[in-house]
Scaffold this motif. Structure first.
Motif, short mmCIF file in Angstrom:
data_model
loop_
_atom_site.label_atom_id
_atom_site.label_comp_id
_atom_site.label_asym_id
_atom_site.label_seq_id
_atom_site.Cartn_x
_atom_site.Cartn_y
_atom_site.Cartn_z
N SER A 53 0.93 -1.23 0.00
CA SER A 53 -0.11 0.05 -0.28
C SER A 53 0.62 1.13 -0.14
CB SER A 53 -0.89 0.05 1.23
OG SER A 53 -1.64 -1.01 1.16
N ASP A 162 -5.54 -1.44 -4.76
CA ASP A 162 -5.35 -1.98 -3.78
C ASP A 162 -6.19 -2.88 -3.15
OD1 ASP A 162 -3.76 -2.44 -1.43
OD2 ASP A 162 -3.74 -0.43 -0.74
N GLU A 163 -5.86 -4.18 -3.47
CA GLU A 163 -6.85 -5.41 -2.94
C GLU A 163 -8.11 -5.03 -3.11
OE1 GLU A 163 -5.64 -7.26 0.81
OE2 GLU A 163 -4.18 -5.84 1.13
MG LIG Z 1 -2.09 -2.67 2.18
#
Ligand SMILES: [Mg+2]
Ligand SMILES: Nc1ncnc2c1ncn2[C@@H]1O[C@H](COP(=O)(O)OP(=O)(O)OP(=O)(O)O)[C@@H](O)[C@H]1O
Lengths: 261, 292
Positions: A53, A162-163
């Motif tokens: 991240s 991000d995911e």
């Molecule tokens: Mg993360």
């Protein structure tokens, strides 16, 4: 849109020797270098806390690196970047259409003047019928699609994810993975995709960066030549299994401390 | 591993039956219907019984009207004195409404300034807190010494009590915008004004409306209390003054009539602010959504 084969793509972004140390002394990233090329689908794969991240936030310009430089080829313009977070991150008070309008709205463009682009982006994620709905009327997967439409609508040079599908159920997740690839085929988008899942990264990407933690760093890059569009036949291909195994070994090798030394 | 056949269910004809509900759903639906009616009937019934009992207590104990009047007499007084009382009601309403209006503008304005500058918040929030925690009855006498106009003094008192919940709630609301949306604003290079307009103000709306509900009631309390302190004299006398005046003259039914007007006003203010909140939020906010 067809994409040049790996190794022949024009670069759009350079991360040069990036270090990020947070106040308090956590070294989130050490000497991370990455060249992002037009049409790349890059996965950042690594254990929790390895700085995935952080890397995306640095690229997004949400914070500066401690050392090193991030350079956009030809400079970064407004709308060059689209972002999809782990949560859909929609404005609950605004309709789907107004949510997708946001990037344009902030540049002072009226809804009428960009409606065509919004309709097109919603059609790409299969939600053209829901333009006037409010986010609360949509399922989790549909909200994520709106979020993707918003990231796509400016036709950015780079999309950071991000995911994005981590909070969704397995079936929705697979469907969205398939749809993401067909989106990529249609738009030729360049994507950096953060994930915890080896299989997701092997299915989606043509470059996988395996990262390790403490300090966060890239330990290995895999390149996958399998052509797009990929579908069920790729999920069952022999090569898919082999790459997944090798990626997984690298990941776990990095997790065991004695192997990392 | 074997996969068992699902057990055979007895054959069933669905033709022409319409929806089939199970017993539990039926019970739930019936309960909902009954509750829907009871919501209105029960408060009305209890209220009627209480008033009837009040009437009976007076009759059974032969209480004099100048000690406790019968409800009928209060109603009669309300009608007979409507001229004086309605004029006073209007003034109380004006003060309450104006104070609330200024509290909304002041509270929201100050909250926006606080959200723009942490230093402004650090500098001025102590004053807001001091004003809030000091009982209005103890500040009011000073206010009426320094402020010539009785009307302005009353307004100021009502404003002081009404403004804090709006300020506090709106300040909290402006800060509570989703952090990913805030990042998104940065990524899309929103300026300070756009951030406020498109993200912070909508995020703060439910908080602000919560504050408004409280402030509406407080503005009325402030207006009434301040008038007690301001006492007699001057033109433009509100309901509180009518109560004081009737008390001096032992016109107890009139005191009750004025009291009822104040209570009804409070209820109406609350209902109005609640309705505003509902209308503003019904499309998207959890608080306004029916679970279906
Ligand atoms: Mg993360
Ligand atoms: N703002 C911050 N201040 C201090 N430390 C931080 C901050 N953000 C992240 N960190 C630390 O930096 C390291 C990397 O965090 P990051 O969020 O990038 O990890 P990640 O790979 O995304 O993990 P996950 O898979 O759990 O999301 C972690 O040890 C984290 O605690």
């Amino acid at each position: 849109m067809s994409v040049a084969p790996l190794g022949q793509r024009a670069p759009i972004l350079h991360m040069r020797e990036i270090d990020k140390t947070f106040t308090g002394g956590v070294v989130a990233l050490r000497r991370m270098s990455l060249e992002v090329n037009e049409g790349d689908f890059i996965s950042l794969l690594g254990p929790s806390g390895c700085g995935k991240s952080t890397a995306l936030r640095l690229i997004a310009g949400l914070m500066p690196p401690t050392l090193g430089r991030i350079e956009w080829e030809g400079g970064q313009g407004a709308g060059d970047l689209g972002v999809v977070f782990q949560e859909p991150t929609l404005m609950p008070w605004a309709t789907v259409e107004q949510n997708v309008w946001l990037p344009f709205r902030l540049r002072g463009q009226s809804l009428a003047s960009v409606r065509e682009k919004i309709v097109e982006a919603l059609a790409l994620v299969g939600l053209e019928k829901f333009a006037k709905s409010y986010p609360r009327e949509l399922s989790g997967g549909m909200k994520m699609r709106v979020s993707i439409a918003r990231a796509l609508v400016t036709r950015p040079r780079l999309i950071l994810m991000d995911e994005p599908f981590a909070a969704l159920d397995e079936i929705t997740r697979q469907k969205l993975n398939d749809d993401l690839l067909s989106l990529k085929a249609k738009t030729g988008a360049t994507v950096i995709f953060v994930t915890h899942s080896v299989f997701e990264s092997v299915f989606l990407s043509d470059r996988i960066l395996v990262m390790a933690a403490r300090p966060g760093r890239v330990i290995r890059e895999f390149q996958i030549d399998a052509p797009y569009p990929r579908g069920m036949e790729w999920r069952t291909a022999k090569e898919y299994g082999e790459i997944a195994r090798e990626t997984s070994d690298t990941l776990h090798g990095a997790l065991a401390p004695e192997a990392a030394e | 591993m074997t996969i068992a056949d699902t057990t055979e269910l007895p054959a069933r004809s669905d033709a022409g039956q319409g929806p089939v509900f199970d017993a539990d759903e039926e019970r739930r639906a019936r309960k909902k219907r009954i509750e829907g009616i009871a919501k209105y009937v029960i408060p009305l019934a209890v209220m009627s019984i209480a008033i009837w009992y009040w009437d009976r207590i007076v009759v059974w104990n032969e209480i004099e009207p100048y000690i406790l009047p019968r409800p009928g007499l209060v109603l009669q007084t309300l009608i007979e004195d409507w001229g004086t009382l309605s004029a006073s009601l209007l003034i109380t309403l004006q003060i309450t409404g104006l104070a609330l209006g200024v509290a909304v503008i002041g509270g929201v304005g100050l909250a926006i300034i606080f959200s723009l500058s942490r230093y402004a918040e650090m500098s001025f929030s102590p004053f807001a807190v001091i004003l809030q925690v000091t009982p209005i009855v103890s500040i009011a006498p000073l206010i009426f010494i320094y402020i010539e106009s009785r009307m302005v003094g009353l307004l100021l008192c009502a404003w002081i009590v009404a403004f804090f919940p709006i300020l506090a709630n709106t300040t909290l609301g402006l800060k509570s915008a989703d952090h990913n949306l805030r990042d998104l604003m940065t990524i899309y290079r929103a300026n300070r004004w756009q951030r406020l307009r498109y993200l912070q103000l909508p995020s703060a709306l439910p908080y602000f409306l919560g504050g408004l509900k409280i402030a509406g009631g407080l503005a009325l309390i402030g207006a009434v209390v301040a008038e007690y302190v301001a006492g007699t004299g001057g033109i433009g006398t509100g309901l509180a003054f009518r109560i004081l005046e009737a008390g001096y003259r032992l016109q107890i039914p009139r005191m009750f009539a004025a009291l009822i007007l104040i209570a009804v006003t409070g209820v109406i203010i609350y209902a109005t602010t609640s309705l505003i909140a509902h209308l503003a939020l019904r499309k998207w906010h959890e608080s306004a959504l029916k679970r279906d």
